[in-house]
Design an enzyme around this catalytic site. Structure first.
Site, PDB file in Angstrom:
ATOM      1  N   SER A  96       6.830   0.576   5.911  1.00  0.00           N
ATOM      2  CA  SER A  96       7.528  -0.258   5.013  1.00  0.00           C
ATOM      3  C   SER A  96       8.774  -0.805   5.953  1.00  0.00           C
ATOM      4  CB  SER A  96       8.191   0.356   3.824  1.00  0.00           C
ATOM      5  OG  SER A  96       9.064  -0.372   3.195  1.00  0.00           O
TER       6      SER A  96
ATOM      7  N   HIS B 297       3.600  -2.857   4.965  1.00  0.00           N
ATOM      8  CA  HIS B 297       4.237  -2.990   3.524  1.00  0.00           C
ATOM      9  C   HIS B 297       5.555  -3.911   3.740  1.00  0.00           C
ATOM     10  CE1 HIS B 297       4.192  -1.412  -0.504  1.00  0.00           C
ATOM     11  NE2 HIS B 297       5.756  -1.490  -0.184  1.00  0.00           N
TER      12      HIS B 297
ATOM     13  N   ASP C  72       8.604  -5.478   1.229  1.00  0.00           N
ATOM     14  CA  ASP C  72       9.150  -5.116  -0.052  1.00  0.00           C
ATOM     15  C   ASP C  72       9.999  -6.485  -0.602  1.00  0.00           C
ATOM     16  OD1 ASP C  72       8.341  -2.482  -0.998  1.00  0.00           O
ATOM     17  OD2 ASP C  72       9.470  -2.009   0.939  1.00  0.00           O
TER      18      ASP C  72
ATOM     19  N   MET D 293      12.383  -8.044  -3.295  1.00  0.00           N
ATOM     20  CA  MET D 293      13.349  -7.552  -4.692  1.00  0.00           C
ATOM     21  C   MET D 293      14.187  -9.017  -5.043  1.00  0.00           C
ATOM     22  SD  MET D 293      14.443  -4.274  -3.144  1.00  0.00           S
ATOM     23  CE  MET D 293      13.483  -2.757  -2.162  1.00  0.00           C
TER      24      MET D 293
ATOM     25  N   HIS E  84       4.506  -6.084  -1.385  1.00  0.00           N
ATOM     26  CA  HIS E  84       5.035  -5.398  -2.722  1.00  0.00           C
ATOM     27  C   HIS E  84       5.909  -6.240  -3.560  1.00  0.00           C
ATOM     28  CE1 HIS E  84       6.828  -1.465  -4.423  1.00  0.00           C
ATOM     29  NE2 HIS E  84       6.351  -2.283  -5.515  1.00  0.00           N
TER      30      HIS E  84
ATOM     31  N   MET F  57       8.464  -6.734  -6.160  1.00  0.00           N
ATOM     32  CA  MET F  57       9.552  -6.029  -6.967  1.00  0.00           C
ATOM     33  C   MET F  57      10.219  -7.172  -7.939  1.00  0.00           C
ATOM     34  SD  MET F  57      10.451  -2.716  -4.948  1.00  0.00           S
ATOM     35  CE  MET F  57      10.047  -3.337  -3.538  1.00  0.00           C
TER      36      MET F  57
ATOM     37  N   MET G 123       4.306   4.202  -7.381  1.00  0.00           N
ATOM     38  CA  MET G 123       5.796   4.558  -6.814  1.00  0.00           C
ATOM     39  C   MET G 123       5.940   6.021  -7.129  1.00  0.00           C
ATOM     40  SD  MET G 123       6.827   1.589  -5.792  1.00  0.00           S
ATOM     41  CE  MET G 123       8.317   2.570  -5.139  1.00  0.00           C
TER      42      MET G 123
ATOM     43  N   GLY H 246      13.533  -0.150  -5.392  1.00  0.00           N
ATOM     44  CA  GLY H 246      14.855  -0.746  -5.248  1.00  0.00           C
ATOM     45  C   GLY H 246      15.140  -0.386  -3.929  1.00  0.00           C
ATOM     46  N   PHE H 247      15.138   0.811  -3.318  1.00  0.00           N
ATOM     47  CA  PHE H 247      15.982   1.271  -2.184  1.00  0.00           C
ATOM     48  C   PHE H 247      14.910   2.184  -1.222  1.00  0.00           C
ATOM     49  CE2 PHE H 247      18.703   0.595  -5.649  1.00  0.00           C
ATOM     50  CZ  PHE H 247      19.704  -0.222  -5.186  1.00  0.00           C
TER      51      PHE H 247
ATOM     52  N   GLY I 199      14.762   5.295   1.497  1.00  0.00           N
ATOM     53  CA  GLY I 199      15.588   6.607   1.946  1.00  0.00           C
ATOM     54  C   GLY I 199      15.880   7.524   0.668  1.00  0.00           C
TER      55      GLY I 199
ATOM     56  N   ASP J  12       4.213   5.099  -2.620  1.00  0.00           N
ATOM     57  CA  ASP J  12       5.437   4.437  -1.817  1.00  0.00           C
ATOM     58  C   ASP J  12       6.684   5.205  -2.281  1.00  0.00           C
ATOM     59  OD1 ASP J  12       7.077   2.416  -0.951  1.00  0.00           O
ATOM     60  OD2 ASP J  12       6.503   0.851  -2.122  1.00  0.00           O
ATOM     61  N   GLY J  13       7.247   5.495  -1.393  1.00  0.00           N
ATOM     62  CA  GLY J  13       8.453   6.297  -1.668  1.00  0.00           C
ATOM     63  C   GLY J  13       8.656   7.738  -1.379  1.00  0.00           C
TER      64      GLY J  13
ATOM     65  N   GLY K  73       8.959   4.369   5.038  1.00  0.00           N
ATOM     66  CA  GLY K  73      10.102   3.438   5.553  1.00  0.00           C
ATOM     67  C   GLY K  73      10.706   4.196   6.562  1.00  0.00           C
TER      68      GLY K  73
HETATM   69  C1  DX5 Z   1      11.181   1.138  -2.426  1.00  0.00           C
HETATM   70  C2  DX5 Z   1      10.166   0.297  -1.648  1.00  0.00           C
HETATM   71  C3  DX5 Z   1       9.743   1.337  -0.513  1.00  0.00           C
HETATM   72  C4  DX5 Z   1      10.559   1.879   0.522  1.00  0.00           C
HETATM   73  C5  DX5 Z   1      10.066   2.895   0.916  1.00  0.00           C
HETATM   74  O1  DX5 Z   1      11.614   0.269  -3.593  1.00  0.00           O
HETATM   75  O2  DX5 Z   1       8.992   0.014  -2.305  1.00  0.00           O
HETATM   76  O3  DX5 Z   1       8.322   0.464   0.294  1.00  0.00           O
HETATM   77  O4  DX5 Z   1      10.685   0.743   1.516  1.00  0.00           O
HETATM   78  O5  DX5 Z   1      11.070   3.828   1.765  1.00  0.00           O
HETATM   79  P1  DX5 Z   1      11.092   5.289   1.985  1.00  0.00           P
HETATM   80  O6  DX5 Z   1       9.701   5.563   2.796  1.00  0.00           O
HETATM   81  O7  DX5 Z   1      12.335   5.316   2.996  1.00  0.00           O
HETATM   82  O8  DX5 Z   1      11.124   5.803   0.677  1.00  0.00           O
HETATM   83 ZN    ZN Z   2       7.300  -0.945  -1.489  1.00  0.00          ZN
END
Ligand code: DX5
Ligand code: ZN
Length: 214
Positions: free
Chosen positions: A6, A31, A33, A35, A64, A66, A135, A140-141, A143, A173-174, A195
């Site tokens: 990501s 990937h 993201d 937003m 992706h 969002m 998910m 949204g974030f 880490g 994802d996540g 990510g």
């Molecule tokens: C979160 C994103 C993810 C994010 C994953 O809303 O959709 O793709 O980048 O990050 P990590 O792998 O750090 O949880």
């Molecule tokens: Zn994502």
């Protein structure tokens, strides 16, 4: 395992360098993201950035979205060179139509569900999908911590895919790392998004390879 790093966790001041790392890696997709600050409480990047990424990245783009009203942007996503367009179940009143629009634009269609959205709601659409994105954090974030119930959802989705004769692959994802990635592989996931685990690693190539070998 298919690995889709990501870009959200990349160093945006050194994007070309990070994309070259992706090109050299065993990742099979990248990937991205997007937003909007409405569907999720954060804003990331948009189409001009993705177009630039597409010029430098040799791997297929897994976008992706969002965002609310993703149906308005099907052509923009296609024009960015995306191979897969993922829309959230929670924002589509006419999901069947959106999936058709994505296919008509020549892309693979992915539907994403949040941690609190049950897998069974996909029963009447899953046969039309190329990918389902589960998910494993609230979107949204980067880490955040992996939500363990995702493992049950992967197993349930695997059964639904078999039952309906769907060809959809299961992406998660996540909060994916070597430990949660192994659990997801055992539960039946096909694609892992990562990510922080990749881009904050001392050796990102090795982190990707670890997930690839699961
Ligand atoms: C979160 C994103 C993810 C994010 C994953 O809303 O959709 O793709 O980048 O990050 P990590 O792998 O750090 O949880
Ligand atoms: Zn994502």
């Amino acid at each position: 395992m298919i690995v889709s790093p990501s870009l959200l966790s990349a160093d945006f001041g050194n994007l070309a360098r990070d994309l070259e790392m992706i090109n050299q890696s065993k990742a099979q997709m990248l990937h991205l993201d997007v937003m909007d600050g409405v569907f999720v409480p954060n804003i990331s990047f948009g189409f001009p950035v993705i177009k630039y990424v597409q010029q430098l990245c040799k791997k297929p783009l897994d976008v992706h979205l969002m965002i609310v009203e993703p149906q308005k942007f099907v052509n923009e996503v296609r024009d960015c060179g995306a191979e897969i367009m993922n829309v959230h179940f929670e924002v589509c009143n006419h999901l069947d139509r959106v999936v058709q629009q994505i296919h008509d634009a020549g892309m693979k269609a992915g539907v994403t569900i949040n941690p609190a959205t049950p897998v069974c709601l996909l029963r009447d659409i899953v046969a039309q999908l190329d990918l389902v994105l589960l998910m494993s954090v609230n979107p949204g974030f980067g880490g955040q911590k992996f939500i363990p119930n995702t493992l049950n959802k992967v197993r349930e989705l695997r059964a639904l895919i078999a039952e309906t004769g769907s060809k959809a692959v299961i992406e998660v994802d996540g909060g994916v790392n070597d430990v949660t990635g192994k659990q997801l592989a055992e539960a039946g996931a096909d694609v892992l998004v990562a990510g922080n685990y990749v881009f904050k690693a001392q050796d990102p190539l090795k982190a990707i390879e670890t997930l690839y070998n699961l």
